[in-house]
Scaffold this motif. Structure first.
Motif, PDB file in Angstrom:
ATOM      1  N   THR A  12       0.820  -1.392   0.108  1.00  0.00           N
ATOM      2  CA  THR A  12       0.014  -0.051  -0.053  1.00  0.00           C
ATOM      3  C   THR A  12       0.857   1.122  -0.100  1.00  0.00           C
ATOM      4  O   THR A  12       1.638   0.966   0.847  1.00  0.00           O
ATOM      5  N   VAL A  14       1.331   5.714  -0.475  1.00  0.00           N
ATOM      6  CA  VAL A  14       0.716   6.938  -0.670  1.00  0.00           C
ATOM      7  C   VAL A  14       1.594   7.778  -1.578  1.00  0.00           C
ATOM      8  O   VAL A  14       2.687   7.678  -1.357  1.00  0.00           O
ATOM      9  N   GLY A  16       2.211  10.966  -4.477  1.00  0.00           N
ATOM     10  CA  GLY A  16       2.244  12.476  -4.800  1.00  0.00           C
ATOM     11  C   GLY A  16       2.089  12.539  -6.430  1.00  0.00           C
ATOM     12  O   GLY A  16       2.995  11.963  -6.818  1.00  0.00           O
ATOM     13  N   ASP A  17       1.176  13.339  -7.083  1.00  0.00           N
ATOM     14  CA  ASP A  17       1.267  13.526  -8.207  1.00  0.00           C
ATOM     15  C   ASP A  17       2.255  14.688  -8.359  1.00  0.00           C
ATOM     16  O   ASP A  17       2.296  15.751  -7.833  1.00  0.00           O
ATOM     17  N   ASP A  23      -1.582  17.117  -4.139  1.00  0.00           N
ATOM     18  CA  ASP A  23      -2.590  16.147  -4.054  1.00  0.00           C
ATOM     19  C   ASP A  23      -1.935  14.670  -3.958  1.00  0.00           C
ATOM     20  O   ASP A  23      -0.690  14.474  -4.505  1.00  0.00           O
ATOM     21  N   THR A  24      -2.544  13.868  -2.945  1.00  0.00           N
ATOM     22  CA  THR A  24      -2.025  12.620  -2.774  1.00  0.00           C
ATOM     23  C   THR A  24      -3.037  11.639  -2.995  1.00  0.00           C
ATOM     24  O   THR A  24      -4.304  11.795  -3.167  1.00  0.00           O
ATOM     25  N   TYR A  25      -2.499  10.253  -3.580  1.00  0.00           N
ATOM     26  CA  TYR A  25      -3.546   9.069  -3.737  1.00  0.00           C
ATOM     27  C   TYR A  25      -2.982   8.071  -3.074  1.00  0.00           C
ATOM     28  O   TYR A  25      -1.870   7.974  -2.716  1.00  0.00           O
ATOM     29  N   SER A  26      -3.580   6.913  -3.069  1.00  0.00           N
ATOM     30  CA  SER A  26      -3.181   5.633  -2.489  1.00  0.00           C
ATOM     31  C   SER A  26      -3.124   4.563  -3.616  1.00  0.00           C
ATOM     32  O   SER A  26      -4.121   4.901  -4.340  1.00  0.00           O
ATOM     33  N   ALA A  27      -2.229   3.691  -3.650  1.00  0.00           N
ATOM     34  CA  ALA A  27      -1.937   2.660  -4.579  1.00  0.00           C
ATOM     35  C   ALA A  27      -1.796   1.602  -3.772  1.00  0.00           C
ATOM     36  O   ALA A  27      -1.089   1.338  -3.011  1.00  0.00           O
ATOM     37  N   TYR A  52       4.184   9.461 -10.680  1.00  0.00           N
ATOM     38  CA  TYR A  52       4.023   9.438  -9.110  1.00  0.00           C
ATOM     39  C   TYR A  52       5.032   9.546  -8.305  1.00  0.00           C
ATOM     40  O   TYR A  52       6.042   8.744  -8.834  1.00  0.00           O
TER      41      TYR A  52
END
Length: 62
Positions: A12, A14, A16-17, A23-27, A52
């Motif tokens: 998992t 975290v 950032g673009d 902005d952050t996203y999880s993968a 990312y």
């Protein structure tokens, strides 16, 4: 002759673009690798190729 044992890792992350910071996203995902370092390198390279930056990474053996 030595053979490397391949293991499955789940992760998992975290991310950032790079273009739209902060902005952050999880993968999430899984992959096969012969070592923890190889798994981390593969994840980092894969996410960077998609634009990312890895901010936090939780990596576990499956």
């Amino acid at each position: 002759m030595s053979s490397k044992k391949t293991e499955t890792y789940t992760f998992t992350a975290v991310v950032g673009d790079k273009e739209y910071y902060p902005d952050t996203y999880s993968a999430k995902g899984s992959l096969a690798a012969s070592s923890r370092k190889e798994a981390m390198d593969k994840i980092d390279a894969s996410l960077r190729s998609r634009g990312y930056e890895v901010l936090d990474l939780d990596l576990r053996k499956a």
